[in-house]
Structure formats: structure tokens, C-alpha cells
Design an enzyme around this catalytic site. Structure first.
Site, mmCIF file in Angstrom:
data_model
loop_
_atom_site.group_PDB
_atom_site.id
_atom_site.type_symbol
_atom_site.label_atom_id
_atom_site.label_comp_id
_atom_site.label_asym_id
_atom_site.label_seq_id
_atom_site.Cartn_x
_atom_site.Cartn_y
_atom_site.Cartn_z
ATOM 1 C CB THR A 118 -0.992 -10.704 -4.360
ATOM 2 O OG1 THR A 118 -0.656 -9.872 -3.244
ATOM 3 C CG2 THR A 118 -1.090 -12.127 -3.853
ATOM 4 C CE1 TYR A 142 -5.835 -11.917 -2.379
ATOM 5 C CE2 TYR A 142 -3.882 -10.980 -1.350
ATOM 6 C CZ TYR A 142 -4.730 -11.083 -2.423
ATOM 7 O OH TYR A 142 -4.474 -10.351 -3.564
#
Ligand code: UDP
Length: 328
Positions: A118, A142
Site C-alpha cells: 500500500t 495498518y
């Protein structure tokens, strides 16, 4: 005979689009999903196996029985806010279970992996567009789980013969152009589906999180990339690994940024609907600007994103109406 691909998380948003494209390209697709966030109705392009990436015995059975050549790993929790509230959930699934998956693969003689990473690995970027080798400094659990895994993969690649491709997605958006697949998160936190809810009148307004960012119109700018362009990169990643190439990592974005206001305006234009827009406080942890430099994927993989923002929103809109059972 095409290669055998295990798509862990193939019943989710990005995974399901990848399965459809893999099938079209002649690969044998096996979907491995625990359906905690995925949906059986999205798992229609491949043989479905109910399983958890934390379940070593089930993984061993699948890897061996189906003689898997390449594993794709889409099973991750993706909500930044939740990762701050409940980091344990994220380290357990995104980190620990991924290490379990890779260990099990290597123990079963499977050494090729496509990993979903990501843009959150960059944290608050020092410059845009962001280059793959720019500083990695994730600002929430995350992003940290994804960056930790990338480092684990690098070490495993250097020492244990793993070969992997990590794709750092910018803002995945849009839906299957043929209208069969799309985004179905619960709860939904992403901008475009929420704006589409407002266009359908399911949500009474769309909130803009922060209008005082140092950007042209004061709202955050993101690089939205069509889910089928992402899927295309994954096919190229599989071919890259099957052709014997070394481990690598790539940004996947369009290289163009759109502000929250521009997204709202484009939704209004594409849908022909008007709806209230509220300006509220910033959402904690949002960088002002995230734009990818994706030259590396273009050069090394021959990848070229095809879809612009209007097509992204048009495809998302067509899917969204179907998902919500609303025709307008
Ligand atoms: N955003 C917003 N209102 C919403 C949801 C998101 O203004 O209801 C903004 C958010 O602050 C960010 C951008 O839209 O600047 C994209 O957010 P999203 O959650 O879709 O993706 P992220 O960039 O966080 O991965």
C-alpha cells in the site's frame, strides 16, 4: 496448460477482479478465502476453497493438492482507524498470518508470491510523485504491518529462495467494466462509494474531511487507480515471476491526483445527481497529497493504466446501483 494460481482473498474487492482476469488469460484459479470480509458472490471466477491464511493445515492441503505455482495474497484488514484502535487485530492477521502463509508456502515447495502492499508504507511523503525508494515511514499500524511484511519478504527472498512482487496500491477504485464485480466493504469508509451513496440518497450528505490542507482547493489529493488496471498489473507480476525474474516492488497509481472536491464534482457530473456536501474536521492521519510515480512498473512490467477518473466513477456507479438494488 496455464499455471495454477492460489488467490488468497479472492472473494474480496481487488482479488475478485484479479481472478476474473486470470481466468480470461487461461490460468487455473483457486480462490482461498475465509469470507470474513469477502463475499461468495464475488468468488465466481475460480474454484472456491473456504480457508483462513492462519490455518497451516488447510493451506498445506490446498498448496499440495492443486499443485500451486504462484500465490497471490489479498487477505488483509485495511481500515486505518480500526488499526489504531485495535492494532492487535492487524498484527495478528496482516503480519502473523502472512508470515504463516509464506512459511507454509516454502515448506510446500511454493516460492512465488504476489503481495498486496500500500501507499500507506510511505506515511507522510516528503515529495510527490512518490518514488518506490522514497522514505518508508508509515504512520499507523495498518501501514506498519504492510511495511514490516515487505521487509520480511526481502529477508526471505535473500535467504530462503522466496521470489515475490509487492505492489503498493494507491487508491483502488472503480469496478468491473462488465458490471459483474465491484466494491462491497462493510462498513464502507472509502470516498468514492460513500459519495455514490449520497448520489443515491442512501446517505443524506457527503462529508469532506478537512478543507485547510495545503492543496489547490484545500482538500486532500489522492491518486485513484482503476481496479482492472491493478488486476492487469497482477497478471504481469505473475508472468514476471513465472519467467524467472527476481523479487521486486512497484507503485501502482495513475500519477495524477484528484482532490476530494474534484471527486465529488465528477460524481455529480457522471451521475447527474446533486446532494449536500458538508465540510468537517480533518480525519486524523490523512496526508495532504499522495501521488504515485509508477514508471518502474511501466518499464519493468510493461504496465500501462488505461482508465481515467470518469471511467473509474462510471464503472463504480454502475456497480453501486446494482449492489444497492437501486436503479435510477
Ligand atoms: N474522505 C472524505 N470523506 C469521506 C471519506 C473520505 O473527505 O467520507 C477523504 C479522506 O480524508 C481522504 C480521501 O477522501 O483524503 C480518500 O479517502 P479514502 O478513505 O477513500 O482512501 P485513503 O486515501 O484513506 O486510502
Amino acid at each position: 496448460m496455464g499455471a495454477n494460481i492460489l488467490v488468497a482473498g479472492g472473494a474480496g474487492y481487488i482479488g475478485s477482479h484479479v481472478c476474473k482476469m486470470l481466468k480470461k488469460m487461461g490460468f487455473n484459479v483457486f480462490i482461498y478465502d475465509n469470507l470474513s470480509h469477502g463475499y461468495k458472490f464475488l468468488a465466481k471466477y475460480g474454484e472456491f476453497v473456504l480457508g483462513d491464511v492462519g490455518d497451516r493445515r488447510q493451506l498445506e492441503l490446498v498448496l499440495k493438492n492443486y499443485k500451486i505455482d504462484v500465490v497471490m495474497h489479498f487477505c488483509a484488514f485495511i481500515e486505518v482507524g480500526e488499526s489504531v484502535q485495535n492494532p492487535r487485530k492487524y498484527y495478528d492477521n496482516n503480519l502473523y498470518n502472512t508470515i504463516n502463509l509464506v512459511d507454509t508456502m516454502l515448506d510446500c515447495g511454493v516460492n512465488k508470491l504476489i503481495f498486496s502492499s500500500t501507499a500507506a508504507v510511505y506515511g507522510m511523503p516528503e515529495r510527490v510523485p512518490i518514488d518506490e525508494d522514497d522514505k518508508k515511514d508509515p504512520i499507523n499500524p495498518y501501514g506498519r504491518t504492510k511495511w514490516m511484511i515487505e521487509q520480511v519478504l526481502k529477508d526471505y527472498s535473500d535467504a530462503h529462495g522466496l521470489r515475490y512482487v509487492a505492489f503498493r496500491y494507491f487508491n483502488a477504485a472503480g469496478a468491473d467494466p462488465e458490471g459483474e464485480l465491484g466494491e462491497a466493504h462493510d462498513p464502507e469508509t472509502h470516498l468514492i462509494p460513500l459519495v455514490l451513496d449520497a448520489a443515491l440518497g442512501i446517505r443524506k450528505s457527503i462529508k469532506i474531511f478537512g478543507t485547510d490542507y495545503p492543496t489547490s482547493d484545500g482538500t486532500c489529493i489522492r491518486d485513484y487507480i482503476h481496479v482492472n488496471d491493478l488486476a492487469d498489473a497482477h497478471i504481469k507480476g505473475v508472468e514476471y515471476l513465472l519467467n524467472g525474474n527476481p523479487s521486486n516492488y512497484f507503485n501502482l497509481g495513475n500519477g495524477k491526483g484528484f482532490s476530494v472536491r474534484e471527486i465529488i464534482d465528477t460524481v455529480k457530473k457522471v451521475t447527474g445527481k446533486d446532494f449536500p456536501v458538508e465540510e468537517v474536521e480533518r480525519r486524523p492521519g490523512d496526508p495532504a497529497l499522495l501521488i504515485a510515480k509508477s514508471e518502474k512498473a511501466k518499464k519493468v512490467l510493461g504496465w500501462e493504466p488505461k482508465y481515467g477518473i470518469e471511467e473509474i466513477i462510471t464503472h463504480a456507479w454502475n456497480w453501486h446501483k446494482k449492489l444497492k438494488g437501486v436503479e435510477s
